[in-house]
Design a protein around this motif. Structure first.
Motif, PDB file in Angstrom:
ATOM      1  N   ARG A   1       0.842  -1.203   0.000  1.00 42.70           N
ATOM      2  CA  ARG A   1       0.000   0.000   0.000  1.00 42.70           C
ATOM      3  C   ARG A   1       0.875   1.251   0.000  1.00 42.70           C
ATOM      4  O   ARG A   1       2.073   1.161   0.264  1.00 42.70           O
ATOM      5  CB  ARG A   1      -0.881  -0.015   1.252  1.00 42.70           C
ATOM      6  N   PRO A   2       0.300   2.410  -0.282  1.00 43.06           N
ATOM      7  CA  PRO A   2       1.091   3.652  -0.291  1.00 43.06           C
ATOM      8  C   PRO A   2       1.872   3.879   1.006  1.00 43.06           C
ATOM      9  O   PRO A   2       3.017   4.339   0.969  1.00 43.06           O
ATOM     10  CB  PRO A   2       0.041   4.743  -0.495  1.00 43.06           C
ATOM     11  N   GLU A   3       1.286   3.528   2.130  1.00 47.65           N
ATOM     12  CA  GLU A   3       1.978   3.746   3.402  1.00 47.65           C
ATOM     13  C   GLU A   3       3.140   2.774   3.619  1.00 47.65           C
ATOM     14  O   GLU A   3       3.958   2.966   4.527  1.00 47.65           O
ATOM     15  CB  GLU A   3       1.005   3.705   4.586  1.00 47.65           C
ATOM     16  N   ASP A   4       3.246   1.732   2.794  1.00 46.24           N
ATOM     17  CA  ASP A   4       4.369   0.803   2.879  1.00 46.24           C
ATOM     18  C   ASP A   4       5.594   1.320   2.136  1.00 46.24           C
ATOM     19  O   ASP A   4       6.684   0.760   2.264  1.00 46.24           O
ATOM     20  CB  ASP A   4       3.978  -0.566   2.300  1.00 46.24           C
ATOM     21  N   LEU A   5       5.407   2.355   1.339  1.00 49.38           N
ATOM     22  CA  LEU A   5       6.491   2.945   0.555  1.00 49.38           C
ATOM     23  C   LEU A   5       6.847   4.320   1.133  1.00 49.38           C
ATOM     24  O   LEU A   5       6.167   4.795   2.039  1.00 49.38           O
ATOM     25  CB  LEU A   5       6.060   3.078  -0.913  1.00 49.38           C
ATOM     26  N   THR A   6       7.855   4.958   0.593  1.00 45.70           N
ATOM     27  CA  THR A   6       8.280   6.272   1.109  1.00 45.70           C
ATOM     28  C   THR A   6       7.605   7.412   0.349  1.00 45.70           C
ATOM     29  O   THR A   6       8.194   8.479   0.164  1.00 45.70           O
ATOM     30  CB  THR A   6       9.810   6.429   1.043  1.00 45.70           C
ATOM     31  N   ILE A   7       6.355   7.195  -0.046  1.00 48.78           N
ATOM     32  CA  ILE A   7       5.611   8.231  -0.766  1.00 48.78           C
ATOM     33  C   ILE A   7       5.377   9.443   0.133  1.00 48.78           C
ATOM     34  O   ILE A   7       5.487  10.584  -0.306  1.00 48.78           O
ATOM     35  CB  ILE A   7       4.288   7.665  -1.325  1.00 48.78           C
ATOM     36  N   GLY A   8       5.093   9.220   1.403  1.00 46.69           N
ATOM     37  CA  GLY A   8       4.899  10.323   2.347  1.00 46.69           C
ATOM     38  C   GLY A   8       6.147  11.192   2.458  1.00 46.69           C
ATOM     39  O   GLY A   8       6.067  12.424   2.470  1.00 46.69           O
ATOM     40  N   ALA A   9       7.315  10.554   2.519  1.00 52.46           N
ATOM     41  CA  ALA A   9       8.574  11.300   2.584  1.00 52.46           C
ATOM     42  C   ALA A   9       8.809  12.074   1.287  1.00 52.46           C
ATOM     43  O   ALA A   9       9.338  13.190   1.306  1.00 52.46           O
ATOM     44  CB  ALA A   9       9.738  10.349   2.857  1.00 52.46           C
ATOM     45  N   LEU A  10       8.396  11.503   0.154  1.00 45.94           N
ATOM     46  CA  LEU A  10       8.519  12.198  -1.132  1.00 45.94           C
ATOM     47  C   LEU A  10       7.657  13.456  -1.142  1.00 45.94           C
ATOM     48  O   LEU A  10       8.120  14.534  -1.522  1.00 45.94           O
ATOM     49  CB  LEU A  10       8.107  11.268  -2.279  1.00 45.94           C
ATOM     50  N   ILE A  11       6.411  13.330  -0.699  1.00 42.56           N
ATOM     51  CA  ILE A  11       5.502  14.481  -0.650  1.00 42.56           C
ATOM     52  C   ILE A  11       6.082  15.552   0.272  1.00 42.56           C
ATOM     53  O   ILE A  11       6.046  16.745  -0.030  1.00 42.56           O
ATOM     54  CB  ILE A  11       4.088  14.058  -0.182  1.00 42.56           C
TER      55      ILE A  11
ATOM     56  N   TYR B   1      -0.392   7.164  -9.218  1.00 46.58           N
ATOM     57  CA  TYR B   1      -0.771   7.525  -7.847  1.00 46.58           C
ATOM     58  C   TYR B   1       0.064   8.712  -7.349  1.00 46.58           C
ATOM     59  O   TYR B   1      -0.466   9.672  -6.778  1.00 46.58           O
ATOM     60  CB  TYR B   1      -0.596   6.320  -6.917  1.00 46.58           C
ATOM     61  N   ILE B   2       1.376   8.658  -7.589  1.00 46.11           N
ATOM     62  CA  ILE B   2       2.257   9.744  -7.142  1.00 46.11           C
ATOM     63  C   ILE B   2       1.920  11.035  -7.878  1.00 46.11           C
ATOM     64  O   ILE B   2       1.884  12.112  -7.277  1.00 46.11           O
ATOM     65  CB  ILE B   2       3.738   9.353  -7.333  1.00 46.11           C
ATOM     66  N   ALA B   3       1.662  10.936  -9.192  1.00 48.43           N
ATOM     67  CA  ALA B   3       1.308  12.127  -9.977  1.00 48.43           C
ATOM     68  C   ALA B   3       0.057  12.787  -9.410  1.00 48.43           C
ATOM     69  O   ALA B   3      -0.013  14.016  -9.294  1.00 48.43           O
ATOM     70  CB  ALA B   3       1.104  11.759 -11.438  1.00 48.43           C
ATOM     71  N   GLU B   4      -0.921  11.986  -9.012  1.00 51.92           N
ATOM     72  CA  GLU B   4      -2.151  12.537  -8.407  1.00 51.92           C
ATOM     73  C   GLU B   4      -1.848  13.218  -7.078  1.00 51.92           C
ATOM     74  O   GLU B   4      -2.387  14.280  -6.789  1.00 51.92           O
ATOM     75  CB  GLU B   4      -3.178  11.428  -8.201  1.00 51.92           C
ATOM     76  N   ARG B   5      -0.986  12.613  -6.277  1.00 54.30           N
ATOM     77  CA  ARG B   5      -0.639  13.189  -4.976  1.00 54.30           C
ATOM     78  C   ARG B   5       0.135  14.506  -5.113  1.00 54.30           C
ATOM     79  O   ARG B   5       0.086  15.351  -4.228  1.00 54.30           O
ATOM     80  CB  ARG B   5       0.200  12.208  -4.149  1.00 54.30           C
ATOM     81  N   LEU B   6       0.861  14.672  -6.230  1.00 59.16           N
ATOM     82  CA  LEU B   6       1.680  15.866  -6.426  1.00 59.16           C
ATOM     83  C   LEU B   6       0.987  16.960  -7.229  1.00 59.16           C
ATOM     84  O   LEU B   6       1.562  18.028  -7.426  1.00 59.16           O
ATOM     85  CB  LEU B   6       2.993  15.485  -7.130  1.00 59.16           C
ATOM     86  N   GLU B   7      -0.244  16.703  -7.663  1.00 59.01           N
ATOM     87  CA  GLU B   7      -0.955  17.667  -8.513  1.00 59.01           C
ATOM     88  C   GLU B   7      -1.061  19.063  -7.909  1.00 59.01           C
ATOM     89  O   GLU B   7      -1.002  20.058  -8.617  1.00 59.01           O
ATOM     90  CB  GLU B   7      -2.372  17.160  -8.833  1.00 59.01           C
ATOM     91  N   SER B   8      -1.222  19.135  -6.607  1.00 56.62           N
ATOM     92  CA  SER B   8      -1.453  20.432  -5.967  1.00 56.62           C
ATOM     93  C   SER B   8      -0.164  21.227  -5.718  1.00 56.62           C
ATOM     94  O   SER B   8      -0.214  22.356  -5.250  1.00 56.62           O
ATOM     95  CB  SER B   8      -2.192  20.237  -4.639  1.00 56.62           C
ATOM     96  N   TYR B   9       0.994  20.651  -6.055  1.00 52.52           N
ATOM     97  CA  TYR B   9       2.266  21.336  -5.826  1.00 52.52           C
ATOM     98  C   TYR B   9       2.767  21.963  -7.130  1.00 52.52           C
ATOM     99  O   TYR B   9       2.545  21.413  -8.209  1.00 52.52           O
ATOM    100  CB  TYR B   9       3.312  20.366  -5.262  1.00 52.52           C
ATOM    101  N   PRO B  10       3.453  23.089  -7.042  1.00 54.32           N
ATOM    102  CA  PRO B  10       3.930  23.775  -8.254  1.00 54.32           C
ATOM    103  C   PRO B  10       5.199  23.137  -8.830  1.00 54.32           C
ATOM    104  O   PRO B  10       6.266  23.750  -8.881  1.00 54.32           O
ATOM    105  CB  PRO B  10       4.200  25.198  -7.758  1.00 54.32           C
ATOM    106  N   VAL B  11       5.091  21.873  -9.229  1.00 55.80           N
ATOM    107  CA  VAL B  11       6.219  21.165  -9.831  1.00 55.80           C
ATOM    108  C   VAL B  11       5.789  20.576 -11.169  1.00 55.80           C
ATOM    109  O   VAL B  11       4.623  20.255 -11.380  1.00 55.80           O
ATOM    110  CB  VAL B  11       6.753  20.024  -8.924  1.00 55.80           C
ATOM    111  N   ARG B  12       6.747  20.469 -12.058  1.00 56.81           N
ATOM    112  CA  ARG B  12       6.520  19.809 -13.334  1.00 56.81           C
ATOM    113  C   ARG B  12       6.717  18.314 -13.110  1.00 56.81           C
ATOM    114  O   ARG B  12       7.774  17.893 -12.624  1.00 56.81           O
ATOM    115  CB  ARG B  12       7.524  20.352 -14.351  1.00 56.81           C
ATOM    116  N   ILE B  13       5.721  17.518 -13.459  1.00 51.49           N
ATOM    117  CA  ILE B  13       5.799  16.075 -13.252  1.00 51.49           C
ATOM    118  C   ILE B  13       5.998  15.420 -14.613  1.00 51.49           C
ATOM    119  O   ILE B  13       5.197  15.597 -15.523  1.00 51.49           O
ATOM    120  CB  ILE B  13       4.522  15.534 -12.575  1.00 51.49           C
ATOM    121  N   THR B  14       7.108  14.684 -14.738  1.00 56.03           N
ATOM    122  CA  THR B  14       7.407  13.988 -15.981  1.00 56.03           C
ATOM    123  C   THR B  14       7.622  12.515 -15.678  1.00 56.03           C
ATOM    124  O   THR B  14       7.789  12.123 -14.518  1.00 56.03           O
ATOM    125  CB  THR B  14       8.662  14.560 -16.664  1.00 56.03           C
ATOM    126  N   GLN B  15       7.615  11.718 -16.731  1.00 57.43           N
ATOM    127  CA  GLN B  15       7.949  10.310 -16.559  1.00 57.43           C
ATOM    128  C   GLN B  15       8.819   9.877 -17.719  1.00 57.43           C
ATOM    129  O   GLN B  15       8.892  10.562 -18.735  1.00 57.43           O
ATOM    130  CB  GLN B  15       6.705   9.435 -16.465  1.00 57.43           C
TER     131      GLN B  15
END
Length: 198
Positions: A117-127, A154-168
């Motif tokens: 699940r998301p909480e099993d990864l370091t997604i929170g630390a990334l945000i 999932y990460i792209a959705e979590r970062l939508e509200s931040y002023p960063v360019r998201i690429t893959q």
């Protein structure tokens, strides 16, 4: 027949990725023949890594210092952050020397089948890293698997509200392929052709 100790060494080596029992036996014989030089160097290197190995508190890389050599490097662009699933992916990308920014290791990928699940990864630390500011671009360098792409979305959705360019990474990486097994040319093309998410 070899001694119990030599068989134990062969068995231990055969568990390493890419080495089967036959290759492990060849490696052990090679080390035995060069025990005064190569075997001693290998043992010293393994001991040093065993004693000093730590995980970087900033990015999750494995190194002998915290922060790791990449995070501590002042020549790296702190405004670009590349998100990878695992340390092997970080090393593969960094080996190609095409990305001059910093990294963030998730420690895996989302997987309903494996119960990750998301909480099993370091997604929170990334945000948290992104929310502190100073990052202009987040490159989602997930493996081209269903789970990897789900994680990237999932990460792209979590970062939508931040002023960063998201690429893959650009598509064209083999479906089901893993970054650690790709050649540097493929990695170079994928990094050069990265595009916005969404």
């Amino acid at each position: 027949m070899a001694s119990v100790e030599i068989e134990a060494l062969t068995t231990a080596l055969s568990r390493l990725p890419g080495l089967g029992p036959r290759s492990a036996r060849r490696a052990v014989l090679w080390l035995i023949k060069r025990r005064e030089t190569s075997l001693v160097q290998l043992l010293d290197a393994l001991g040093a890594v065993r004693e000093g190995l730590i995980e970087c508190a900033t990015c999750g890389n494995v190194d002998t210092s915290d922060p790791c050599g990449i995070c501590a490097d002042p020549r790296r662009d702190p405004r670009a952050l590349c998100v990878v699933e695992d340390v092997a992916d970080l090393w593969a990308l960094d080996r190609a020397r095409l990305f001059a920014g910093k990294y963030h290791v998730l420690g895996g990928r989302l997987s309903a089948l494996e119960g990750v699940r998301p909480e099993d990864l370091t997604i929170g630390a990334l945000i948290e890293r992104v929310s502190q500011g100073g990052i202009d671009e987040v490159v989602l360098a997930m493996n081209a698997t269903l789970e990897g792409q789900t994680t990237a979305h999932y990460i792209a959705e979590r970062l939508e509200s931040y002023p960063v360019r998201i690429t893959q990474l650009a598509h064209g990486l083999p479906v089901g392929g893993e970054l650690d097994y790709l050649d540097e040319g493929t990695l170079a093309q994928a990094l050069r052709a990265r595009r916005p998410v969404g």
